[in-house]
Motif scaffolding. Structure first.
Motif, PDB file in Angstrom:
ATOM      1  N   PHE A 147     -13.868 -45.197  52.551  1.00  0.00           N
ATOM      2  CA  PHE A 147     -14.751 -44.905  51.435  1.00  0.00           C
ATOM      3  C   PHE A 147     -14.937 -43.396  51.348  1.00  0.00           C
ATOM      4  N   ASP A 148     -14.752 -42.856  50.170  1.00  0.00           N
ATOM      5  CA  ASP A 148     -14.775 -41.414  49.965  1.00  0.00           C
ATOM      6  C   ASP A 148     -16.173 -40.855  50.206  1.00  0.00           C
ATOM      7  N   ASP A 149     -16.266 -39.859  51.082  1.00  0.00           N
ATOM      8  CA  ASP A 149     -17.545 -39.201  51.341  1.00  0.00           C
ATOM      9  C   ASP A 149     -17.581 -37.783  50.789  1.00  0.00           C
ATOM     10  N   GLY A 150     -16.570 -37.429  49.992  1.00  0.00           N
ATOM     11  CA  GLY A 150     -16.542 -36.103  49.389  1.00  0.00           C
ATOM     12  C   GLY A 150     -15.868 -35.041  50.224  1.00  0.00           C
ATOM     13  N   SER A 151     -15.391 -35.381  51.428  1.00  0.00           N
ATOM     14  CA  SER A 151     -14.750 -34.377  52.279  1.00  0.00           C
ATOM     15  C   SER A 151     -13.346 -34.083  51.778  1.00  0.00           C
ATOM     16  N   SER A 152     -12.855 -32.904  52.075  1.00  0.00           N
ATOM     17  CA  SER A 152     -11.520 -32.497  51.637  1.00  0.00           C
ATOM     18  C   SER A 152     -10.458 -33.149  52.520  1.00  0.00           C
ATOM     19  N   THR A 153      -9.246 -33.143  52.022  1.00  0.00           N
ATOM     20  CA  THR A 153      -8.134 -33.719  52.776  1.00  0.00           C
ATOM     21  C   THR A 153      -6.997 -32.718  52.871  1.00  0.00           C
ATOM     22  N   ALA A 154      -6.306 -32.735  54.016  1.00  0.00           N
ATOM     23  CA  ALA A 154      -5.195 -31.808  54.220  1.00  0.00           C
ATOM     24  C   ALA A 154      -3.854 -32.444  53.890  1.00  0.00           C
ATOM     25  N   GLY A 155      -3.842 -33.694  53.486  1.00  0.00           N
ATOM     26  CA  GLY A 155      -2.595 -34.384  53.197  1.00  0.00           C
ATOM     27  C   GLY A 155      -2.670 -35.114  51.873  1.00  0.00           C
ATOM     28  N   PRO A 300     -17.916 -42.595  38.409  1.00  0.00           N
ATOM     29  CA  PRO A 300     -18.637 -41.402  38.007  1.00  0.00           C
ATOM     30  C   PRO A 300     -17.709 -40.208  38.012  1.00  0.00           C
ATOM     31  N   ALA A 301     -18.032 -39.186  37.243  1.00  0.00           N
ATOM     32  CA  ALA A 301     -17.113 -38.057  37.066  1.00  0.00           C
ATOM     33  C   ALA A 301     -16.728 -37.421  38.381  1.00  0.00           C
ATOM     34  N   ALA A 302     -17.672 -37.380  39.343  1.00  0.00           N
ATOM     35  CA  ALA A 302     -17.393 -36.711  40.612  1.00  0.00           C
ATOM     36  C   ALA A 302     -16.670 -37.612  41.599  1.00  0.00           C
ATOM     37  N   ALA A 303     -16.499 -38.919  41.248  1.00  0.00           N
ATOM     38  CA  ALA A 303     -15.927 -39.857  42.211  1.00  0.00           C
ATOM     39  C   ALA A 303     -14.421 -39.725  42.321  1.00  0.00           C
TER      40      ALA A 303
END
Length: 320
Positions: A147-155, A300-303
């Motif tokens: 589940f997306d928590d807003g953290s960035s991903t390197a891949g 939502p727009a940010a999702a």
């Protein structure tokens, strides 16, 4: 004879309907109907007829059924014997998705819904978000859902769908009979989470960021089943994806609290290794099936992050 046609036929016989069989196998109804027609064309007889309540077997279909099951068993044994030469796809997921969402996708893949190129041995690893991220970075996993928590991903990553979020309590909880539960009610309540990094913690942290004051400290429950049991006994509220508690809500073991302001849906995100090797066709098939399996709630727009398009396989790997 294509084993997919036989599997479609057997599944219709077991479920009693085209729609139910298509849902179990991960096919569109039109695709499953086409497979049945091809089977009937090869045999030269009608084996299934639609009825007002679903579908039933003809006399020829009833005679065929035991042989079709035997053929599928032989097909499964042949695949198992050849498994040593197949590529392996290692998938990671938190307990919520691994127990209530991922099995349907893997089963559909086993039934051939991913296409002829999706032929890899699947293994599933269950663990908290941080542990799965470490395994993915170390090359010990090929694909991870969370589940997306807003953290960035390197891949490379993509959002495959969104899931409704609910706040649940046991029938004996003081808020269970409320006509409406306000933000103040939520702030005054005790919350339950399974463990650090689990889905309930991710959602609880997101809720706490969205509210002007933090709720009381959450109580760790150890696992998702323990969390559900404690919540059912009135020990606190739990914030969870609805898929994790749908059966508890249906049988009355838990109550979906009528919040004045409902939590936003949470995105289900897939992250994978840039080079999964021979398992890449199976990985792509899993992503396609995940999109088909997940109810696409309005996001939502940010999702949805830039570059991630729900409902469509990424043309190229996206990196943040």
């Amino acid at each position: 004879m294509d084993s997919r046609y036989l599997r479609a036929f057997v599944t219709v016989a077991e479920t009693g309907g085209i729609s139910a069989a298509a849902e179990r196998l991960g096919y569109a109804q039109s695709s499953l109907s086409a497979q049945l027609r091809r089977l009937e064309q090869e045999l030269g007889v009608t084996v299934v007829v639609r009825t007002s309540t679903g579908a039933s077997l003809t006399d020829a279909g009833r005679r065929l059924l035991p042989y079709a099951r035997e053929a599928l068993e032989i097909d499964a044994r042949m695949r198992s014997a050849a498994a040593a030469s197949r590529p392996r796809l290692r998938i990671g997921a938190p307990e919520t998705l691994a127990g209530e969402w991922l099995p349907d996708i893997v089963t559909a893949l086993d039934y051939g819904a991913g296409g002829p190129d999706a032929d890899a041995e699947i293994s599933v690893v269950v663990g908290p978000r941080e542990h799965l991220a470490e395994q993915l970075a170390a090359g010990e996993l090929d694909l991870a859902f969370h589940f997306d928590d807003g953290s960035s991903t390197a891949g490379p990553s993509v959002v495959v769908g969104h899931e409704e979020v609910v706040v649940v309590a046991g029938p004996a909880h003081p808020l269970a009979d409320a006509a409406e539960v306000t933000e103040a009610d939520v702030l005054a309540a005790d919350f339950l989470v399974a463990e650090p990094g689990c889905s309930s913690t991710v959602l609880y942290d997101r809720l706490s960021r969205d509210l002007p004051a933090r709720s009381r400290a959450a109580t760790a429950a150890g696992s998702l089943p323990a969390l559900r049991r404690l919540a059912a006994h009135g020990r606190g509220l739990a914030l969870l994806p609805k898929l994790a508690v749908v059966r508890d809500l249906e049988d009355g073991g838990l109550v979906d609290l009528p919040l004045a302001t409902r939590p936003l849906p949470v995105a289900i995100e897939a992250r994978w290794r840039p080079d999964p090797g021979q398992a890449e066709p199976t990985l792509r098939a899993v992503l396609r099936l995940a999109r088909r399996h997940t109810d696409q709630l309005p996001a939502p727009a940010a999702a949805v992050r830039p570059g991630a398009t729900p409902g469509r396989p990424p043309a190229t790997a996206r990196t943040a």
